[in-house]
Motif scaffolding. Structure first.
Motif, PDB file in Angstrom:
ATOM      1  N   GLN A  43      49.507  60.694  49.270  1.00  0.00           N
ATOM      2  CA  GLN A  43      49.447  59.435  50.021  1.00  0.00           C
ATOM      3  C   GLN A  43      48.282  59.400  51.008  1.00  0.00           C
ATOM      4  OE1 GLN A  43      51.379  56.734  49.792  1.00  0.00           O
ATOM      5  NE2 GLN A  43      52.915  57.461  48.363  1.00  0.00           N
ATOM      6  N   ASP A  44      47.683  60.554  51.274  1.00  0.00           N
ATOM      7  CA  ASP A  44      46.639  60.652  52.291  1.00  0.00           C
ATOM      8  C   ASP A  44      45.255  60.367  51.716  1.00  0.00           C
ATOM      9  OD1 ASP A  44      48.592  61.448  54.126  1.00  0.00           O
ATOM     10  OD2 ASP A  44      48.344  63.559  53.592  1.00  0.00           O
ATOM     11  N   ALA A  45      44.379  59.834  52.579  1.00  0.00           N
ATOM     12  CA  ALA A  45      42.986  59.577  52.194  1.00  0.00           C
ATOM     13  C   ALA A  45      42.082  60.205  53.243  1.00  0.00           C
ATOM     14  CB  ALA A  45      42.731  58.073  52.103  1.00  0.00           C
ATOM     15  N   ILE A  56      41.725  59.186  56.954  1.00  0.00           N
ATOM     16  CA  ILE A  56      41.565  57.730  57.041  1.00  0.00           C
ATOM     17  C   ILE A  56      42.945  57.095  57.177  1.00  0.00           C
ATOM     18  CG2 ILE A  56      40.810  55.643  55.835  1.00  0.00           C
ATOM     19  CD1 ILE A  56      38.741  57.400  54.404  1.00  0.00           C
ATOM     20  N   PHE A  57      43.074  56.210  58.169  1.00  0.00           N
ATOM     21  CA  PHE A  57      44.315  55.493  58.409  1.00  0.00           C
ATOM     22  C   PHE A  57      44.071  54.001  58.206  1.00  0.00           C
ATOM     23  CE2 PHE A  57      44.505  59.419  60.732  1.00  0.00           C
ATOM     24  CZ  PHE A  57      45.765  59.888  60.444  1.00  0.00           C
ATOM     25  N   TYR A  62      49.507  50.162  58.826  1.00  0.00           N
ATOM     26  CA  TYR A  62      50.229  50.575  60.034  1.00  0.00           C
ATOM     27  C   TYR A  62      50.697  49.382  60.861  1.00  0.00           C
ATOM     28  CZ  TYR A  62      49.254  55.413  59.093  1.00  0.00           C
ATOM     29  OH  TYR A  62      49.227  56.657  58.502  1.00  0.00           O
ATOM     30  N   LEU A  63      50.044  48.225  60.697  1.00  0.00           N
ATOM     31  CA  LEU A  63      50.460  47.017  61.404  1.00  0.00           C
ATOM     32  C   LEU A  63      51.358  46.131  60.545  1.00  0.00           C
ATOM     33  CD1 LEU A  63      47.119  46.046  63.179  1.00  0.00           C
ATOM     34  CD2 LEU A  63      49.108  47.218  64.160  1.00  0.00           C
ATOM     35  N   ALA A  87      39.595  58.323  61.223  1.00  0.00           N
ATOM     36  CA  ALA A  87      38.904  57.105  60.809  1.00  0.00           C
ATOM     37  C   ALA A  87      39.938  56.007  60.594  1.00  0.00           C
ATOM     38  CB  ALA A  87      38.114  57.349  59.524  1.00  0.00           C
ATOM     39  N   ILE A  88      39.723  54.870  61.237  1.00  0.00           N
ATOM     40  CA  ILE A  88      40.621  53.726  61.099  1.00  0.00           C
ATOM     41  C   ILE A  88      39.935  52.730  60.168  1.00  0.00           C
ATOM     42  CG2 ILE A  88      41.824  51.873  62.315  1.00  0.00           C
ATOM     43  CD1 ILE A  88      41.459  53.667  64.879  1.00  0.00           C
ATOM     44  N   LYS A  89      40.566  52.450  59.035  1.00  0.00           N
ATOM     45  CA  LYS A  89      39.979  51.541  58.045  1.00  0.00           C
ATOM     46  C   LYS A  89      40.268  50.097  58.441  1.00  0.00           C
ATOM     47  CE  LYS A  89      40.327  50.291  53.267  1.00  0.00           C
ATOM     48  NZ  LYS A  89      41.494  50.010  52.480  1.00  0.00           N
ATOM     49  N   ILE A  90      39.200  49.297  58.525  1.00  0.00           N
ATOM     50  CA  ILE A  90      39.311  47.888  58.899  1.00  0.00           C
ATOM     51  C   ILE A  90      38.538  47.054  57.884  1.00  0.00           C
ATOM     52  CG2 ILE A  90      39.568  48.421  61.352  1.00  0.00           C
ATOM     53  CD1 ILE A  90      36.578  47.580  61.651  1.00  0.00           C
TER      54      ILE A  90
END
Length: 106
Positions: A43-45, A56-57, A62-63, A87-90
């Motif tokens: 499940q992790d990146a 990477i999250f 998460y929201l 790292a926060i993916k947006i």
């Protein structure tokens, strides 16, 4: 202005059609990486940043927002949390501004 309030500089981020803000002080840098540079393990990146693996999250997940459309270039906000880089993916950087912050009453 109440003594418990403060003005903070934030970066505005686009995530699944919504705009969210994070304090500028928490951001190390913002980068774009090719989608192919993102590795998965279960499940992790993660991706390599300066030859170091960085988790990477996906902020939308998460929201509890709908997932973003797949893109060739992924936008990542790098931040240090508890001594580790993440790292926060947006979807995009919308801009920056100063906001009025005050504690939420109990």
């Amino acid at each position: 202005m109440p003594i418990t309030a403060a003005v903070q500089r934030v970066i505005l981020l686009g995530v699944s059609g919504e705009t969210v803000a994070i304090p500028v002080a928490k951001v190390e840098r913002i980068i774009e990486v090719e989608a192919g540079a993102i590795e998965r393990s279960g499940q992790d990146a993660f991706t390599l940043v300066d030859d170091d693996p960085v988790a990477i999250f996906p902020l939308a997940e998460y929201l509890c927002l709908p997932p973003s459309k797949p893109r060739v270039q992924q936008v990542l906000v790098l931040a240090e949390v508890r001594g580790e880089m993440m790292a926060i993916k947006i979807d995009s950087v919308v801009g920056h501004q100063q906001i009025y912050v005050k504690p939420v009453p109990e």
